[in-house]
Design a protein around this motif. Structure first.
Motif, PDB file in Angstrom:
ATOM      1  N   ASN A 179       0.811  -1.229   0.000  1.00 64.96           N
ATOM      2  CA  ASN A 179       0.000   0.000   0.000  1.00 64.96           C
ATOM      3  C   ASN A 179       0.837   1.269   0.000  1.00 64.96           C
ATOM      4  O   ASN A 179       0.303   2.383  -0.057  1.00 64.96           O
ATOM      5  N   LEU A 180       2.165   1.116   0.082  1.00 63.44           N
ATOM      6  CA  LEU A 180       3.110   2.237   0.056  1.00 63.44           C
ATOM      7  C   LEU A 180       2.886   3.227   1.197  1.00 63.44           C
ATOM      8  O   LEU A 180       3.125   4.429   1.053  1.00 63.44           O
ATOM      9  N   ASN A 181       2.443   2.705   2.329  1.00 64.47           N
ATOM     10  CA  ASN A 181       2.298   3.519   3.529  1.00 64.47           C
ATOM     11  C   ASN A 181       3.466   3.277   4.484  1.00 64.47           C
ATOM     12  O   ASN A 181       4.016   2.175   4.543  1.00 64.47           O
ATOM     13  N   VAL A 182       3.830   4.315   5.223  1.00 59.93           N
ATOM     14  CA  VAL A 182       4.873   4.190   6.245  1.00 59.93           C
ATOM     15  C   VAL A 182       4.294   3.411   7.430  1.00 59.93           C
ATOM     16  O   VAL A 182       3.229   3.755   7.952  1.00 59.93           O
ATOM     17  N   ILE A 183       5.004   2.353   7.847  1.00 55.98           N
ATOM     18  CA  ILE A 183       4.506   1.558   8.966  1.00 55.98           C
ATOM     19  C   ILE A 183       5.348   1.714  10.229  1.00 55.98           C
ATOM     20  O   ILE A 183       4.898   1.365  11.319  1.00 55.98           O
ATOM     21  N   LYS A 184       6.566   2.253  10.092  1.00 55.48           N
ATOM     22  CA  LYS A 184       7.401   2.436  11.287  1.00 55.48           C
ATOM     23  C   LYS A 184       8.556   3.376  10.947  1.00 55.48           C
ATOM     24  O   LYS A 184       9.067   3.383   9.827  1.00 55.48           O
ATOM     25  N   VAL A 185       8.969   4.175  11.908  1.00 52.87           N
ATOM     26  CA  VAL A 185      10.189   4.981  11.806  1.00 52.87           C
ATOM     27  C   VAL A 185      11.080   4.586  12.972  1.00 52.87           C
ATOM     28  O   VAL A 185      10.664   4.626  14.131  1.00 52.87           O
ATOM     29  N   ILE A 186      12.314   4.183  12.648  1.00 53.00           N
ATOM     30  CA  ILE A 186      13.233   3.633  13.643  1.00 53.00           C
ATOM     31  C   ILE A 186      14.411   4.580  13.831  1.00 53.00           C
ATOM     32  O   ILE A 186      15.044   5.006  12.860  1.00 53.00           O
ATOM     33  N   ASN A 187      14.733   4.914  15.066  1.00 56.91           N
ATOM     34  CA  ASN A 187      15.909   5.721  15.363  1.00 56.91           C
ATOM     35  C   ASN A 187      17.160   4.850  15.287  1.00 56.91           C
ATOM     36  O   ASN A 187      17.200   3.756  15.854  1.00 56.91           O
ATOM     37  N   VAL A 188      18.177   5.365  14.588  1.00 56.75           N
ATOM     38  CA  VAL A 188      19.461   4.647  14.515  1.00 56.75           C
ATOM     39  C   VAL A 188      20.571   5.602  14.944  1.00 56.75           C
ATOM     40  O   VAL A 188      20.441   6.274  15.949  1.00 56.75           O
ATOM     41  N   GLY A 189      21.681   5.664  14.176  1.00 54.27           N
ATOM     42  CA  GLY A 189      22.789   6.526  14.552  1.00 54.27           C
ATOM     43  C   GLY A 189      22.770   7.857  13.829  1.00 54.27           C
ATOM     44  O   GLY A 189      21.773   8.251  13.210  1.00 54.27           O
ATOM     45  N   LEU A 190      23.898   8.545  13.895  1.00 52.08           N
ATOM     46  CA  LEU A 190      24.034   9.877  13.299  1.00 52.08           C
ATOM     47  C   LEU A 190      24.248   9.766  11.795  1.00 52.08           C
ATOM     48  O   LEU A 190      25.150   9.077  11.332  1.00 52.08           O
ATOM     49  N   ASN A 191      23.390  10.436  11.039  1.00 53.02           N
ATOM     50  CA  ASN A 191      23.495  10.473   9.578  1.00 53.02           C
ATOM     51  C   ASN A 191      23.680   9.089   8.946  1.00 53.02           C
ATOM     52  O   ASN A 191      24.719   8.796   8.350  1.00 53.02           O
ATOM     53  N   PRO A 192      22.700   8.214   9.052  1.00 52.21           N
ATOM     54  CA  PRO A 192      22.828   6.897   8.427  1.00 52.21           C
ATOM     55  C   PRO A 192      22.954   7.008   6.913  1.00 52.21           C
ATOM     56  O   PRO A 192      22.233   7.782   6.284  1.00 52.21           O
ATOM     57  N   ASP A 193      23.866   6.239   6.344  1.00 58.26           N
ATOM     58  CA  ASP A 193      24.139   6.308   4.913  1.00 58.26           C
ATOM     59  C   ASP A 193      23.637   5.063   4.198  1.00 58.26           C
ATOM     60  O   ASP A 193      22.574   5.053   3.619  1.00 58.26           O
ATOM     61  N   ALA A 194      24.427   3.994   4.216  1.00 57.98           N
ATOM     62  CA  ALA A 194      24.061   2.787   3.486  1.00 57.98           C
ATOM     63  C   ALA A 194      23.156   1.891   4.318  1.00 57.98           C
ATOM     64  O   ALA A 194      23.115   1.984   5.551  1.00 57.98           O
ATOM     65  N   ILE A 195      22.422   1.000   3.623  1.00 56.90           N
ATOM     66  CA  ILE A 195      21.553   0.043   4.296  1.00 56.90           C
ATOM     67  C   ILE A 195      21.569  -1.261   3.515  1.00 56.90           C
ATOM     68  O   ILE A 195      21.631  -1.262   2.277  1.00 56.90           O
ATOM     69  N   LEU A 196      21.532  -2.377   4.242  1.00 56.80           N
ATOM     70  CA  LEU A 196      21.674  -3.695   3.627  1.00 56.80           C
ATOM     71  C   LEU A 196      20.776  -4.690   4.337  1.00 56.80           C
ATOM     72  O   LEU A 196      20.760  -4.755   5.572  1.00 56.80           O
ATOM     73  N   ALA A 197      20.039  -5.486   3.570  1.00 56.82           N
ATOM     74  CA  ALA A 197      19.282  -6.608   4.124  1.00 56.82           C
ATOM     75  C   ALA A 197      20.080  -7.880   3.868  1.00 56.82           C
ATOM     76  O   ALA A 197      20.330  -8.245   2.727  1.00 56.82           O
ATOM     77  N   ALA A 198      20.514  -8.546   4.949  1.00 57.84           N
ATOM     78  CA  ALA A 198      21.329  -9.755   4.813  1.00 57.84           C
ATOM     79  C   ALA A 198      21.310 -10.544   6.109  1.00 57.84           C
ATOM     80  O   ALA A 198      21.195  -9.968   7.198  1.00 57.84           O
ATOM     81  N   ASN A 199      21.424 -11.860   6.004  1.00 55.53           N
ATOM     82  CA  ASN A 199      21.500 -12.734   7.179  1.00 55.53           C
ATOM     83  C   ASN A 199      20.323 -12.531   8.138  1.00 55.53           C
ATOM     84  O   ASN A 199      20.472 -12.610   9.353  1.00 55.53           O
ATOM     85  N   GLY A 200      19.157 -12.247   7.574  1.00 61.39           N
ATOM     86  CA  GLY A 200      17.961 -12.099   8.382  1.00 61.39           C
ATOM     87  C   GLY A 200      17.873 -10.817   9.176  1.00 61.39           C
ATOM     88  O   GLY A 200      16.996 -10.668  10.033  1.00 61.39           O
ATOM     89  N   LYS A 201      18.768  -9.854   8.896  1.00 59.04           N
ATOM     90  CA  LYS A 201      18.780  -8.584   9.621  1.00 59.04           C
ATOM     91  C   LYS A 201      18.887  -7.421   8.631  1.00 59.04           C
ATOM     92  O   LYS A 201      19.221  -7.603   7.463  1.00 59.04           O
ATOM     93  N   ILE A 202      18.638  -6.234   9.131  1.00 63.70           N
ATOM     94  CA  ILE A 202      18.845  -5.007   8.371  1.00 63.70           C
ATOM     95  C   ILE A 202      20.042  -4.291   8.991  1.00 63.70           C
ATOM     96  O   ILE A 202      20.054  -4.019  10.196  1.00 63.70           O
ATOM     97  N   TRP A 203      21.044  -3.994   8.176  1.00 65.58           N
ATOM     98  CA  TRP A 203      22.283  -3.385   8.645  1.00 65.58           C
ATOM     99  C   TRP A 203      22.357  -1.949   8.128  1.00 65.58           C
ATOM    100  O   TRP A 203      22.130  -1.690   6.939  1.00 65.58           O
ATOM    101  N   VAL A 204      22.700  -1.015   9.001  1.00 63.74           N
ATOM    102  CA  VAL A 204      22.708   0.412   8.657  1.00 63.74           C
ATOM    103  C   VAL A 204      24.041   1.025   9.074  1.00 63.74           C
ATOM    104  O   VAL A 204      24.444   0.936  10.242  1.00 63.74           O
ATOM    105  N   SER A 205      24.729   1.662   8.123  1.00 65.11           N
ATOM    106  CA  SER A 205      25.985   2.341   8.466  1.00 65.11           C
ATOM    107  C   SER A 205      25.691   3.779   8.866  1.00 65.11           C
ATOM    108  O   SER A 205      25.077   4.541   8.126  1.00 65.11           O
ATOM    109  N   ASN A 206      26.134   4.144  10.063  1.00 64.06           N
ATOM    110  CA  ASN A 206      25.928   5.495  10.590  1.00 64.06           C
ATOM    111  C   ASN A 206      27.209   6.303  10.384  1.00 64.06           C
ATOM    112  O   ASN A 206      28.178   6.147  11.113  1.00 64.06           O
ATOM    113  N   SER A 207      27.190   7.173   9.374  1.00 64.63           N
ATOM    114  CA  SER A 207      28.432   7.839   8.960  1.00 64.63           C
ATOM    115  C   SER A 207      28.777   9.057   9.804  1.00 64.63           C
ATOM    116  O   SER A 207      29.947   9.385   9.977  1.00 64.63           O
ATOM    117  N   GLY A 208      27.765   9.753  10.259  1.00 70.52           N
ATOM    118  CA  GLY A 208      28.029  10.992  10.986  1.00 70.52           C
ATOM    119  C   GLY A 208      27.920  12.219  10.123  1.00 70.52           C
ATOM    120  O   GLY A 208      27.958  13.343  10.630  1.00 70.52           O
TER     121      GLY A 208
END
Length: 387
Positions: A179-208
């Motif tokens: 439906n292209l609706n936002v279902i959640k907003v998650i707080n992570v680190g400072l200025n997150p850059d890249a994101i990867l779905a792998a090994n059953g998890k979502i990985w986010v690089s926080n560059s600053g």
């Protein structure tokens, strides 16, 4: 969704009308059959997109087109997508413009093909453009604005029917692909850059970020089942690109502080969520992985020594070659690298002087040039339409 359901019902209108014509008294079985059919249409129309990006038509899967996201020049509102049709050997310089009669926006950031849709991020315009993955006709525009402040989305990945978007305000936004609706907003680190779905998890690089003073040094781990951040892994200053190999490792480049802290390629053990190895002998700016080989490039923006592409065996974690290109092809400014999932060919973009059109070069795994074509200004990502 309603239009799609109506179209499917209209397609089957004759049998329905025959079943319930004025001269017909339907049996209980016929009524149950109709209810079941409509329910099936509703279910199939509202289901989420599959994880497999090639699941548009898989008989047999092959890359039929290449999409190149061109970043454009900052504040010039000239981001674009170059489409190269592999089957017809033809090119459309601005495919989004051709399909929608309007521009894409300011500063292209990332492009994802996921299921039947394409997702295009523009960083300065702070917008996610959702398109048909084949025609690039716009389906929906999703603004990334919070309290009238642009969130500056930077990267996107898809997993189990959701897409995950990083933005520079320290958030990961989760969007339902049905439906292209936002279902959640998650707080992570400072200025997150890249994101990867792998090994059953979502990985986010926080560059600053880009202020060259305050850097983050962590990779966030998100549990897609609970949509919460469960871990932060310290990896080094200014982490950027993330890629997974087939052996339970996550590779990450930390870009340092552009001074005494150098750009390094590092390895995270996905099971233990710990940093396990750092390649200390060379600098790395960006990379991709295909099979057992990582293609890692570095461009010396400060010293002016140009670009270099290494290959690394991700199984043994050893350097294969210090120079991937074997035929002398010169690339002025390597800006992106990607591997065709079906052919294994390596595509390398050249931003040249960052002002005019860039180029895309196609190499075989032997490092020899096979073909090339012109792209737009600052070609920042290469994606493959697999059908």
């Amino acid at each position: 969704m309603e239009n799609l359901i109506q179209a499917r019902i209209e397609k089957n209108a004759l049998p329905f009308r025959q079943l319930f014509s004025a001269k017909t008294n339907p049996s209980p079985f016929q009524v149950i059959l109709l209810i079941f059919t409509i329910g099936l249409l509703l279910f199939s129309s509202c289901k989420k997109e599959p994880d497999d990006e090639s699941n548009l038509n898989n008989n047999p899967p092959k890359s039929t087109a290449i999409y190149v996201l061109n970043q454009g020049s900052f504040s010039n509102n000239n981001a674009s997508v170059t489409m190269y049709d592999l089957e017809n050997d033809s090119i459309i310089p601005d495919y989004f413009m051709a399909s929608n009669n309007r521009g894409l926006g300011d500063t292209g950031a990332d492009l994802l093909l996921y299921g039947s849709k394409g997702y295009i991020l523009t960083n300065v315009s702070s917008q996610l453009e959702v398109v048909n993955a084949v025609t690039f006709k716009s389906i929906k525009q999703i603004p990334f604005i919070s309290d009238n402040v642009p969130q500056q989305p930077s990267a996107i990945s898809g997993y189990e029917g959701n897409v995950y978007v990083t933005s520079y305000d320290g958030k990961v936004t989760v969007i339902d692909t049905a439906n292209l609706n936002v279902i959640k907003v998650i707080n992570v680190g400072l200025n997150p850059d890249a994101i990867l779905a792998a090994n059953g998890k979502i990985w986010v690089s926080n560059s600053g970020g880009f202020d060259f003073v305050t850097y983050d040094s962590t990779v966030s781990v998100i549990d897609p089942a609970t949509l919460t951040e469960t871990d932060k892994i310290v990896v080094g200053t200014n982490p950027y690109t993330l890629k997974a190999d087939a052996y339970g490792d996550i590779y990450v480049i930390t870009r340092g502080n552009y001074n005494d802290e150098k750009m390094r390629l590092r390895i995270i053990d996905a099971a233990t969520k710990t940093l396990k190895y750092t390649f200390e002998d060379f600098e790395a700016y960006n990379f991709t992985i295909k099979g057992d080989t990582a293609y890692v490039y570095y461009h010396d923006f400060i010293g002016g020594t140009g670009s270099n592409i290494k290959t690394i065996n991700v199984k043994t974690e050893e350097i294969i070659s210090n120079n991937f290109i074997t035929d002398g092809t010169h690339i002025e400014t390597v800006y992106a690298i990607a591997a065709d999932p079906t052919s294994g060919d390596i595509f390398i973009t050249d931003a040249k002087d960052f002002q005019g059109p860039g180029m895309v070069y196609r190499f075989g795994v032997d490092g020899k040039l096979k073909s090339s074509f012109q792209a737009g200004v600052n070609p920042v990502a290469v994606r493959f339409l697999i059908r």
